[in-house]
Scaffold this active site. Sequence first.
Site, PDB file in Angstrom:
ATOM      1  N   ILE A  58      38.091  35.914  37.063  1.00  0.00           N
ATOM      2  CA  ILE A  58      38.236  37.406  36.316  1.00  0.00           C
ATOM      3  C   ILE A  58      39.255  37.292  35.347  1.00  0.00           C
ATOM      4  O   ILE A  58      39.003  37.778  34.385  1.00  0.00           O
ATOM      5  CB  ILE A  58      38.287  38.500  37.428  1.00  0.00           C
ATOM      6  CG1 ILE A  58      37.265  38.525  38.549  1.00  0.00           C
ATOM      7  CG2 ILE A  58      38.410  40.003  36.799  1.00  0.00           C
ATOM      8  CD1 ILE A  58      37.522  39.421  39.590  1.00  0.00           C
ATOM      9  N   THR A  60      43.084  35.471  33.913  1.00  0.00           N
ATOM     10  CA  THR A  60      44.344  34.453  34.080  1.00  0.00           C
ATOM     11  C   THR A  60      45.647  35.335  33.750  1.00  0.00           C
ATOM     12  O   THR A  60      45.671  35.232  32.450  1.00  0.00           O
ATOM     13  CB  THR A  60      44.041  33.094  33.199  1.00  0.00           C
ATOM     14  OG1 THR A  60      42.679  32.709  33.768  1.00  0.00           O
ATOM     15  CG2 THR A  60      45.027  32.489  33.441  1.00  0.00           C
ATOM     16  N   LYS A  80      43.283  36.663  44.774  1.00  0.00           N
ATOM     17  CA  LYS A  80      44.446  36.587  43.668  1.00  0.00           C
ATOM     18  C   LYS A  80      45.402  35.416  44.256  1.00  0.00           C
ATOM     19  O   LYS A  80      45.890  35.361  45.295  1.00  0.00           O
ATOM     20  CB  LYS A  80      45.219  37.993  43.786  1.00  0.00           C
ATOM     21  CG  LYS A  80      46.198  37.887  42.618  1.00  0.00           C
ATOM     22  CD  LYS A  80      47.056  39.542  42.566  1.00  0.00           C
ATOM     23  CE  LYS A  80      47.931  39.339  41.551  1.00  0.00           C
ATOM     24  NZ  LYS A  80      48.407  40.869  41.469  1.00  0.00           N
ATOM     25  N   GLU A 148      39.721  43.886  48.361  1.00  0.00           N
ATOM     26  CA  GLU A 148      38.353  44.453  48.110  1.00  0.00           C
ATOM     27  C   GLU A 148      37.995  44.230  46.644  1.00  0.00           C
ATOM     28  O   GLU A 148      38.986  44.228  45.747  1.00  0.00           O
ATOM     29  CB  GLU A 148      38.547  45.833  48.283  1.00  0.00           C
ATOM     30  CG  GLU A 148      37.159  46.660  48.089  1.00  0.00           C
ATOM     31  CD  GLU A 148      37.488  48.188  48.324  1.00  0.00           C
ATOM     32  OE1 GLU A 148      36.621  48.993  47.963  1.00  0.00           O
ATOM     33  OE2 GLU A 148      38.819  48.631  48.712  1.00  0.00           O
ATOM     34  N   ASP A 193      55.008  48.982  37.486  1.00  0.00           N
ATOM     35  CA  ASP A 193      54.258  48.086  36.053  1.00  0.00           C
ATOM     36  C   ASP A 193      53.204  48.908  35.760  1.00  0.00           C
ATOM     37  O   ASP A 193      52.007  48.401  35.410  1.00  0.00           O
ATOM     38  CB  ASP A 193      53.933  46.687  36.544  1.00  0.00           C
ATOM     39  CG  ASP A 193      53.464  45.975  35.410  1.00  0.00           C
ATOM     40  OD1 ASP A 193      53.734  46.625  34.241  1.00  0.00           O
ATOM     41  OD2 ASP A 193      53.036  44.609  35.448  1.00  0.00           O
ATOM     42  N   ASN A 198      46.889  47.731  34.386  1.00  0.00           N
ATOM     43  CA  ASN A 198      46.872  47.756  35.844  1.00  0.00           C
ATOM     44  C   ASN A 198      46.184  49.305  36.316  1.00  0.00           C
ATOM     45  O   ASN A 198      46.501  49.382  37.689  1.00  0.00           O
ATOM     46  CB  ASN A 198      48.317  47.647  36.448  1.00  0.00           C
ATOM     47  CG  ASN A 198      48.910  46.267  36.072  1.00  0.00           C
ATOM     48  OD1 ASN A 198      48.008  45.388  35.879  1.00  0.00           O
ATOM     49  ND2 ASN A 198      50.176  46.039  35.949  1.00  0.00           N
ATOM     50  N   ASP A 210      47.476  45.703  41.206  1.00  0.00           N
ATOM     51  CA  ASP A 210      48.823  45.082  40.872  1.00  0.00           C
ATOM     52  C   ASP A 210      50.194  45.425  41.292  1.00  0.00           C
ATOM     53  O   ASP A 210      51.215  46.073  40.574  1.00  0.00           O
ATOM     54  CB  ASP A 210      48.872  44.633  39.259  1.00  0.00           C
ATOM     55  CG  ASP A 210      49.718  43.470  38.742  1.00  0.00           C
ATOM     56  OD1 ASP A 210      50.063  42.898  39.716  1.00  0.00           O
ATOM     57  OD2 ASP A 210      49.744  43.296  37.631  1.00  0.00           O
TER      58      ASP A 210
HETATM   59  N1  ATP Z   1      40.416  44.061  43.363  1.00  0.00           N
HETATM   60  C1  ATP Z   1      40.017  43.530  42.238  1.00  0.00           C
HETATM   61  N2  ATP Z   1      38.642  43.897  41.708  1.00  0.00           N
HETATM   62  C2  ATP Z   1      38.257  43.445  40.781  1.00  0.00           C
HETATM   63  N3  ATP Z   1      38.894  42.983  39.646  1.00  0.00           N
HETATM   64  C3  ATP Z   1      40.348  42.806  39.674  1.00  0.00           C
HETATM   65  C4  ATP Z   1      41.045  43.282  41.125  1.00  0.00           C
HETATM   66  N4  ATP Z   1      42.383  42.941  41.126  1.00  0.00           N
HETATM   67  C5  ATP Z   1      42.587  42.464  40.001  1.00  0.00           C
HETATM   68  N5  ATP Z   1      41.306  42.300  39.062  1.00  0.00           N
HETATM   69  C6  ATP Z   1      41.348  41.881  37.772  1.00  0.00           C
HETATM   70  O1  ATP Z   1      42.241  41.047  37.671  1.00  0.00           O
HETATM   71  C7  ATP Z   1      43.181  41.377  36.470  1.00  0.00           C
HETATM   72  C8  ATP Z   1      44.491  40.646  36.901  1.00  0.00           C
HETATM   73  O2  ATP Z   1      44.742  41.319  38.219  1.00  0.00           O
HETATM   74  P1  ATP Z   1      46.353  41.827  38.410  1.00  0.00           P
HETATM   75  O3  ATP Z   1      46.873  42.709  37.540  1.00  0.00           O
HETATM   76  O4  ATP Z   1      46.565  42.112  40.013  1.00  0.00           O
HETATM   77  O5  ATP Z   1      47.162  40.499  38.318  1.00  0.00           O
HETATM   78  P2  ATP Z   1      48.214  40.031  36.952  1.00  0.00           P
HETATM   79  O6  ATP Z   1      48.445  40.967  36.136  1.00  0.00           O
HETATM   80  O7  ATP Z   1      47.478  38.708  36.727  1.00  0.00           O
HETATM   81  O8  ATP Z   1      49.372  39.757  37.911  1.00  0.00           O
HETATM   82  P3  ATP Z   1      50.763  39.091  37.222  1.00  0.00           P
HETATM   83  O9  ATP Z   1      51.117  40.023  35.942  1.00  0.00           O
HETATM   84  O10 ATP Z   1      51.555  39.432  38.472  1.00  0.00           O
HETATM   85  O11 ATP Z   1      50.482  37.722  37.091  1.00  0.00           O
HETATM   86  C9  ATP Z   1      43.161  42.905  36.341  1.00  0.00           C
HETATM   87  O12 ATP Z   1      43.465  43.202  35.316  1.00  0.00           O
HETATM   88  C10 ATP Z   1      41.614  42.996  36.716  1.00  0.00           C
HETATM   89  O13 ATP Z   1      40.991  42.991  35.530  1.00  0.00           O
HETATM   90 MG    MG Z   2      48.102  43.229  36.221  1.00  0.00          MG
END
Ligand code: ATP
Ligand code: MG
Length: 260
Positions: A58, A60, A80, A148, A193, A198, A210
Amino acid sequence: MDSKIIKADFKLEKMESAKRIKDNNELKIGSEIFDKQTLQTLYKLSKQSYLDILNGAISTGKEANVLIGLKDNSTFVAVKIYRISTSDFRKMRYYIQGDPRFNVKSHSKRQLINAWVNKEFRNLNRAHENEVSVPKPITATNNILLLEFIGDTDGNPAQPVRNQKPEDPDNFADKVLFELKKFIHDAKLIHGDLSSFNILNHEEYPVIIDVSQSVVLDHPIACELLDRDILNLHKEFNKMKVKISVDEIKERINYYEIFK
Ligand SMILES: Nc1ncnc2c1ncn2[C@@H]1O[C@H](COP(=O)(O)OP(=O)(O)OP(=O)(O)O)[C@@H](O)[C@H]1O
Ligand SMILES: [Mg+2]
């Protein structure tokens, strides 16, 4: 060998070779996240029946990759995976040290990441138990958090508000403030954040994600993080053409009652 493990193994191998053919850049990411320990953790989760198949990425991010997992061939889960190589350990240590729930003395980077993942799990749990709109956490093992999946039944993930503007911004902003108030007053956490990346727009309802950096109210930087969250939210609302002032946001979330 357990058939589920073979299935996951097969799928992982297949994914990596597919990436190799498709795009060198992606291969780099692939080999980065699927280090030996991460693979072992994935097998463990598979053996415990949390996960059967990994089904594509989804997102990176800076520190983590989020993938779609499949359980029992029918239920989607969000996977994640924190990368050891690109994590900001200084920030992690700083945020964890001020949190009375954790006592991390170790200098090991892996242990710090594991504590960080555990922190995100516990923060999500706390928010979920207090009926805040967040993904329900499933389990946290080492550097992997299962939660989830927020999206439709075909496995299409809900998009962050940044990419999918709400149809009725005023109404959406109301819901965000309603959820944020519960996040702060009921779950007793400060997000830290908050941004349009987020907050997911799930069928026109906000889902806050997040929360690894989120802190308890008595954390030394809670107040500073809250003020920053409010200013960021104000900017996001402005971009959405929602007319609301910083003071009004503060009023809506009962700002002056938070640290009493
Ligand atoms: N439970 C979920 N269901 C569907 N999509 C999700 C979910 N959790 C995260 N995502 C997708 O993944 C993306 C990144 O997730 P998240 O914001 O938790 O991590 P991150 O920003 O990569 O973390 P970090 O900044 O700490 O590296 C989100 O913007 C969303 O598009
Ligand atoms: Mg994020």
